[in-house]
Design a protein around this motif. Structure first.
Motif, mmCIF file in Angstrom:
data_model
loop_
_atom_site.group_PDB
_atom_site.id
_atom_site.type_symbol
_atom_site.label_atom_id
_atom_site.label_comp_id
_atom_site.label_asym_id
_atom_site.label_seq_id
_atom_site.Cartn_x
_atom_site.Cartn_y
_atom_site.Cartn_z
ATOM 1 N N HIS A 384 51.427 103.894 35.963
ATOM 2 C CA HIS A 384 52.489 102.959 36.348
ATOM 3 C C HIS A 384 51.934 101.850 37.235
ATOM 4 C CE1 HIS A 384 56.183 104.689 34.712
ATOM 5 N NE2 HIS A 384 55.660 105.879 34.940
ATOM 6 N N GLU A 385 51.071 102.198 38.162
ATOM 7 C CA GLU A 385 50.500 101.178 39.049
ATOM 8 C C GLU A 385 49.635 100.194 38.268
ATOM 9 O OE1 GLU A 385 48.465 103.439 42.010
ATOM 10 O OE2 GLU A 385 50.259 103.711 43.268
ATOM 11 N N PHE A 386 48.897 100.714 37.299
ATOM 12 C CA PHE A 386 48.059 99.832 36.482
ATOM 13 C C PHE A 386 48.913 98.844 35.694
ATOM 14 C CE2 PHE A 386 45.622 98.716 32.682
ATOM 15 C CZ PHE A 386 44.384 98.392 33.226
ATOM 16 N N VAL A 387 49.968 99.343 35.078
ATOM 17 C CA VAL A 387 50.849 98.485 34.284
ATOM 18 C C VAL A 387 51.540 97.450 35.169
ATOM 19 C CG1 VAL A 387 53.024 98.488 32.990
ATOM 20 C CG2 VAL A 387 51.203 100.105 32.385
ATOM 21 N N GLU A 388 52.047 97.877 36.319
ATOM 22 C CA GLU A 388 52.742 96.943 37.209
ATOM 23 C C GLU A 388 51.800 95.860 37.732
ATOM 24 O OE1 GLU A 388 54.553 99.268 40.250
ATOM 25 O OE2 GLU A 388 55.985 100.228 38.886
ATOM 26 N N ARG A 389 50.563 96.238 37.965
ATOM 27 C CA ARG A 389 49.620 95.286 38.533
ATOM 28 C C ARG A 389 49.118 94.279 37.511
ATOM 29 N NH1 ARG A 389 43.752 96.751 41.362
ATOM 30 N NH2 ARG A 389 43.266 94.624 42.058
ATOM 31 N N PHE A 390 48.921 94.730 36.253
ATOM 32 C CA PHE A 390 48.169 93.881 35.326
ATOM 33 C C PHE A 390 48.943 93.417 34.091
ATOM 34 C CE2 PHE A 390 44.416 96.174 37.276
ATOM 35 C CZ PHE A 390 43.996 95.062 38.012
ATOM 36 N N THR A 391 50.184 93.841 33.892
ATOM 37 C CA THR A 391 50.945 93.302 32.758
ATOM 38 C C THR A 391 51.119 91.804 32.965
ATOM 39 O OG1 THR A 391 52.108 95.378 32.341
ATOM 40 C CG2 THR A 391 53.136 93.363 31.516
ATOM 41 N N GLY A 392 50.765 91.043 31.973
ATOM 42 C CA GLY A 392 50.804 89.575 32.064
ATOM 43 C C GLY A 392 49.577 88.982 32.731
ATOM 44 N N ARG A 393 48.649 89.833 33.150
ATOM 45 C CA ARG A 393 47.456 89.372 33.866
ATOM 46 C C ARG A 393 46.166 89.844 33.194
ATOM 47 N NH1 ARG A 393 51.400 90.020 37.832
ATOM 48 N NH2 ARG A 393 51.376 88.416 39.482
ATOM 49 N N ALA A 394 46.241 90.139 31.916
ATOM 50 C CA ALA A 394 45.076 90.695 31.228
ATOM 51 C C ALA A 394 44.907 90.052 29.858
ATOM 52 C CB ALA A 394 45.222 92.202 31.081
ATOM 53 N N PHE A 395 43.673 89.918 29.441
ATOM 54 C CA PHE A 395 43.366 89.498 28.075
ATOM 55 C C PHE A 395 42.028 90.085 27.673
ATOM 56 C CE2 PHE A 395 41.414 86.118 30.610
ATOM 57 C CZ PHE A 395 40.199 85.866 29.974
ATOM 58 N N GLU A 396 41.748 90.022 26.395
ATOM 59 C CA GLU A 396 40.503 90.562 25.851
ATOM 60 C C GLU A 396 39.582 89.452 25.405
ATOM 61 O OE1 GLU A 396 41.674 94.612 23.542
ATOM 62 O OE2 GLU A 396 42.536 92.754 22.758
#
Length: 541
Positions: A384-396
């Motif tokens: 949950h912490e990973f998703v909250e922190r990085f959703t919309g802030r990640a790309f490949e």
């Protein structure tokens, strides 16, 4: 009681498959005065899942690109027990373009001369210059967007539509590329940036592979089929082809197919064109074995099903502290690079890769990217912490490796597995070569460096992606030598003069780039050749 049998009416050309190659050929032939029938085992795509709140879950099940997971009535199973990469394909009107990301590069000139330049693989019997006018015609027909002047792009007219935004992820990725002195360019897309021909412009939904709700993505069901039907083409859906039939003289006479009620039909035609993709086409040719063609139709060379190429793909996820609006599209190729596409033997392998970036729009997709981590780091509170922190802030960053043909990477018929109509399923044997593994590792190290210099606070590498077998190539290769190829440079069978193949099966090499623009251009050129040489065409009638 067995299925009933019927013979359908006359047609001038019978095409098997309603994807990009079959549809393109059908349209040109019909607009040239041919009566054309297209047989498609699937149906029209129903409501795209792109607008559904549960989109990510639907894409994991009934809209999954892997037919072994999706298991729709129109799908056939594939034995992948001996395959390092699994096939992704869509059976339906529009073919796999319904699910593609609409990245739209062309093969580069060296791709056609790999044997001459690098001493491996095979040369194509045609050149980039042979296909260039057809690339440009296809761009106009479907609507392609991009920026001209890319020094890494082959010669030709600029894309007919302006480019799509590269977005914040493109800006961040570009600053890393600039810092390292690497070339990059805004992506070329089969996506409208301006409304055209009744279709809307891209609204950046970021759901390209789940179907475009605006109709902006140029999947063939929306970009090519309306004009194809208007030209008078007969499209028969739910038609699973069992066999391409031949005359005693060895000429194709049509195809036998089974409808969804189990009724068997035969459609006769003086010209037959197979466009069933790099797995479906060799499967059909092998199923069409007869006393005259005991090893499979058009297979005197023994190359049908051989040299399967699938573009091994590696990714590096980068997570950032800044809001990158990574839920905005396009999904494929906001920026891309051909910096490392050509051979440099000092790297330890031949040929190269296309680099591109891709957003990671939703939380489930973000978690899927780190599936290789221990469960404790991606579930519960940590997840949950990973998703909250990085959703919309990640790309490949993604590297698609040019896959060199290997004779033993192949499609055969399975001994026991069958589809819903009792027809033998295809069996794949595909092993990553040592050279591909070295290439993947080399590119991953470089992509990680780009993320880090761009400011990523977390990176995660995926050494290769077994679930990304989008590109099914090489299993009925084109060539001038009938001993080592299946068709010529126009897709005409060496063995059966009125049988043609226009899909990705004909690729002699895979290139490092997405193949659909080349598949469509090859089909357009091949169909034009049929029209121009009609007086010379041998037929069974």
């Amino acid at each position: 009681m067995g299925p009933s049998y019927s013979t359908r009416g006359e047609t001038d050309a019978l095409i098997i498959g309603a994807g990009p190659s079959g549809t393109t050929a059908a349209r040109l032939l019909a607009e040239s005065g041919y009566r054309v029938t297209v047989l498609e085992q699937g149906t029209w795509p129903d409501v795209y899942p792109s607008t559904l709140p549960e989109r990510e879950l639907v894409q994991a099940g009934p809209w999954n690109p892997n037919p072994n997971i999706r298991k729709l009535p129109s799908d056939y199973p594939i034995n992948e027990d001996e395959a390092d990469i699994h096939t992704l394909q869509f059976s339906g009107v529009g073919g796999s373009t319904v699910m593609f990301g609409a990245e739209w590069p062309r093969l580069i000139p060296s791709d056609f001369r790999v044997r001459t330049l690098d001493g491996v693989a095979a040369d194509w019997p045609i050149t980039y210059e042979d296909l260039q006018p057809y690339y440009e015609m296809i761009d106009e027909m479907i609507g392609v967007s991009g920026v001209g002047g890319n020094t890494a792009y082959p010669p030709g007219e600029d894309p007919p539509q302006p480019p799509l935004p590269i977005g914040r992820i493109g800006q961040v990725a570009a600053r890393g590329m600039n810092a390292l002195g690497y070339h990059w360019w805004p992506g070329t897309h089969a996506i409208l940036s301006r409304a055209h021909d009744g279709r809307s412009a891209c609204a950046r939904w970021g759901t390209c592979v789940a179907g475009c709700p605006e109709g902006a993505k140029s999947s063939w069901d929306v970009a090519m089929w309306p004009a194809t039907l208007a030209a008078g083409v007969e499209l028969i859906t739910g038609a699973r082809v069992r066999e391409v039939t031949v005359s005693p003289r060895g000429l194709a006479t049509g195809a036998t197919w089974i409808d969804r009620d189990g009724t068997e039909h035969h459609t006769a035609a003086p010209v037959v064109i197979v466009c069933a993709n790099g797995v479906g086409t060799p499967r059909l040719l092998l199923m069409s074995a007869s006393s005259r063609f005991p090893d499979g139709l058009a297979n005197s060379s023994g190359y049908v099903g051989r040299n399967l190429m699938m573009h091994p793909t590696a990714t590096v996820l980068g997570c950032y502290e800044e809001d990158l609006q990574a839920y905005l599209g396009p999904v494929g190729q906001p920026i891309w690079s051909m910096q490392f596409a050509e051979t440099d033997v000092t790297r330890g392998f031949r040929r190269g890769a296309k680099w591109t970036i891709a957003p990671v729009p939703g939380p489930a997709e973000l978690l899927q990217r780190i599936a290789g981590l221990p469960l404790s780091q991606r579930s519960g509170i940590a997840g949950h912490e990973f998703v909250e922190r990085f959703t919309g802030r990640a790309f490949e960053w993604v590297a698609a490796i040019e896959d060199l043909p290997e004779f033993d990477n192949r499609v055969t018929l399975d001994d026991t597995l069958v589809d819903g109509d009792g027809l033998p399923a295809p069996k794949l044997r595909y092993k990553l070569s040592d050279e591909s593994i070295r290439a993947l590792d080399w590119h991953i190290a470089k992509l990680t460096e780009v993320h880090e210099i761009s400011g990523a606070v977390f990176t995660h590498r995926v050494d290769y992606m077994p679930e990304v077998g989008w590109h099914l190539l090489g299993t009925a290769r084109c060539g001038d030598d009938r001993e080592t190829s299946v068709v010529d440079g126009y897709g005409k069978s060496h063995d059966v003069p009125n049988l043609y193949i226009f899909d990705g099966s004909v690729f002699a090499t895979s290139s490092a780039v997405n193949p659909t623009s080349t598949i469509a251009a090859f089909a357009l050129r091949g169909a034009e050749h049929i029209v121009e040489t009609a007086a010379e065409q041998r037929t069974p009638l």
